[in-house]
Design a protein around this motif. Structure first.
Motif, PDB file in Angstrom:
ATOM      1  N   GLN A   1      -1.856   3.186  -3.779  1.00 46.69           N
ATOM      2  CA  GLN A   1      -0.715   3.772  -3.096  1.00 46.69           C
ATOM      3  C   GLN A   1      -0.875   5.285  -3.105  1.00 46.69           C
TER       4      GLN A   1
ATOM      5  N   ILE B   1      -4.944   6.307   2.404  1.00 38.85           N
ATOM      6  CA  ILE B   1      -3.783   5.969   1.576  1.00 38.85           C
ATOM      7  C   ILE B   1      -3.389   7.105   0.642  1.00 38.85           C
TER       8      ILE B   1
ATOM      9  N   ASN C   1       0.788  -1.231   0.000  1.00 35.78           N
ATOM     10  CA  ASN C   1       0.000   0.000   0.000  1.00 35.78           C
ATOM     11  C   ASN C   1       0.821   1.283   0.000  1.00 35.78           C
ATOM     12  N   SER C   2       2.139   1.163  -0.125  1.00 35.55           N
ATOM     13  CA  SER C   2       2.972   2.359  -0.252  1.00 35.55           C
ATOM     14  C   SER C   2       4.067   2.096  -1.272  1.00 35.55           C
TER      15      SER C   2
END
Length: 408
Positions: free
Chosen positions: A291, A404, A260-261
């Motif tokens: 992301q 996010i 997620n990053s």
């Protein structure tokens, strides 16, 4: 005396003729012979041209797993129909000045298949075009799932539906970029995907080594030779500029699945691209989850470029029921609004934003139904969510996205 009278009569006649001539000439002088007379600017004075407003958007991975193939088949017609998948997002896509999508499947013809060798019915291309997409991106890790013939037929199908395509080529004479005219502004799209490491020579996509001939027809880069490959990507962007591109959009298929990053490679490539290439926007996908999005400033010129590190899945069968990962159900419609100033030759007032989306899957008439739900102000009134009872899942997806997508 007689001569004097003749002279006076001649003078009077002359005055009369002059007066009549003026009466005739004056209306013509001021009317411009019936046309509006415009006062031209003086020497060296240029008319100011108004900046052109552009609304550009892109979505992430358009995937077609096996259940999506089966449920979109209509036995009464013997055809497939994917238009219902996009009915709630169609207004966003069709109203954009330029809309891009990553087509993460092939159109290689029957037999159709999902993971791991994706091949979708041609009707998917019809649905994407009907939704309003203009540019189909083909550079991704599934572009060679049906080999060179499948890659080429994918291009032929997409082009036959009216798409501009970018990321692969039919032959070496074609350009590695696509340029389209958007409201009088020439916009180029450049798209590249990552290669799988081979530990030596050769090019591999998704773990399979491809022929040198096919390698020449796709836009790809290797993390093992990233600086060399970034120089090649820069060359492609420069070629697009020389061909008349006024705005350059760069798309990357990169990163780690389900993270997620953005990782260090994504950050490195993004920063190098902004610092060394004359690009205006960076869109990206592949991780199949969202992301962060961010602005990166060129340290020399001060130019600020919006970067979407991963737009997630636009549609797929990846979800909590299949992967135990709810984030794979989430995506965005990535949006960039800007003004192009012809007099300055640059984009100004560049602003990035996003509309989060969630893939709904519910059963109706004995088969699953897939629909992309925009998580916008109409969320609570969405008819499908009211019927399926999945409003809480959509709300959770919106909360995930808001956490996010925070820009820095």
């Amino acid at each position: 005396m007689e001569n004097a009278e003749r002279k006076n009569r001649f003078t009077a006649l002359l005055i009369t003729l002059i007066a009549v001539g003026c009466l005739i000439a004056l209306p013509l002088l001021f009317s411009g012979c019936g046309k509006e007379v415009k006062q031209s600017a003086g020497p060296g004075v240029q008319q100011t041209e108004q900046p052109i407003d552009l609304n550009i958007l892109c979505v992430g991975d358009v995937m077609v797993h096996k259940p999506q193939i089966e449920c979109q088949y209509d036995a009464s017609t013997g055809k497939y129909d994917y238009t219902n998948n996009y009915k709630y997002v169609k207004d966003y896509i069709s109203q954009a000045d330029l809309a891009l999508c990553n087509v993460e499947t092939t159109f290689a013809g029957a037999p159709y298949s999902g993971y791991p060798d994706f091949c979708a019915p041609d009707e998917l291309a019809d649905a994407l075009k009907d939704t309003g997409f203009d540019v189909a991106i083909t550079s991704n890790n599934h572009m060679m799932d049906r080999g060179g013939p499948g890659m080429k037929r994918t291009l032929e199908v997409l082009r036959s539906k009216g798409f501009e395509t970018v990321g692969s080529r039919l032959d070496n004479q074609e350009k590695r970029y696509a340029i389209t005219d958007v409201k009088g502004v020439k916009v180029a799209v450049v798209a590249y995907t990552f290669e799988t490491s081979t530990g030596g020579s050769g090019t591999a996509i998704n773990g399979s080594v491809i022929s040198p001939e096919n390698a020449q027809l796709i836009n790809s880069f290797s993390y093992d030779t990233i600086d060399h490959d970034l120089a090649q990507i820069k060359n492609t962007c420069e070629e697009a500029r020389k061909a008349g591109a006024e705005i350059v959009i760069l798309y990357y298929h990169w990163g780690e699945e389900y993270q997620n990053s953005a990782n260090k490679w994504q950050k490195y490539i993004a920063e190098k691209s902004v610092d060394n290439m004359d690009v205006d926007i960076i869109f990206a996908s592949h991780p199949h989850v969202l992301q962060e999005m961010d602005y990166i400033k060129n340290q020399t010129t001060g130019k600020t470029v919006p970067v979407f590190y991963s737009m997630g899945n636009f549609i797929s069968n990846q979800r909590i029921e299949t992967l135990n990962n709810r984030y794979t159900e989430e995506g965005i419609i990535a949006k960039v609004n800007l003004q192009y100033d012809k007099s300055q030759g640059k984009a100004t007032n560049v602003k990035m934003s996003a509309v989060p989306t969630w893939v709904e899957k519910y059963n109706s008439g004995g088969r699953p139904i897939y629909e992309i739900i925009p998580l916008d102000e109409n969320l609570q009134n969405n008819e499908t969510l009211k019927a399926s009872g999945h409003i809480s899942r959509a709300e959770a997806a919106l909360e995930d996205a808001n956490g996010i997508l925070e820009t820095h």
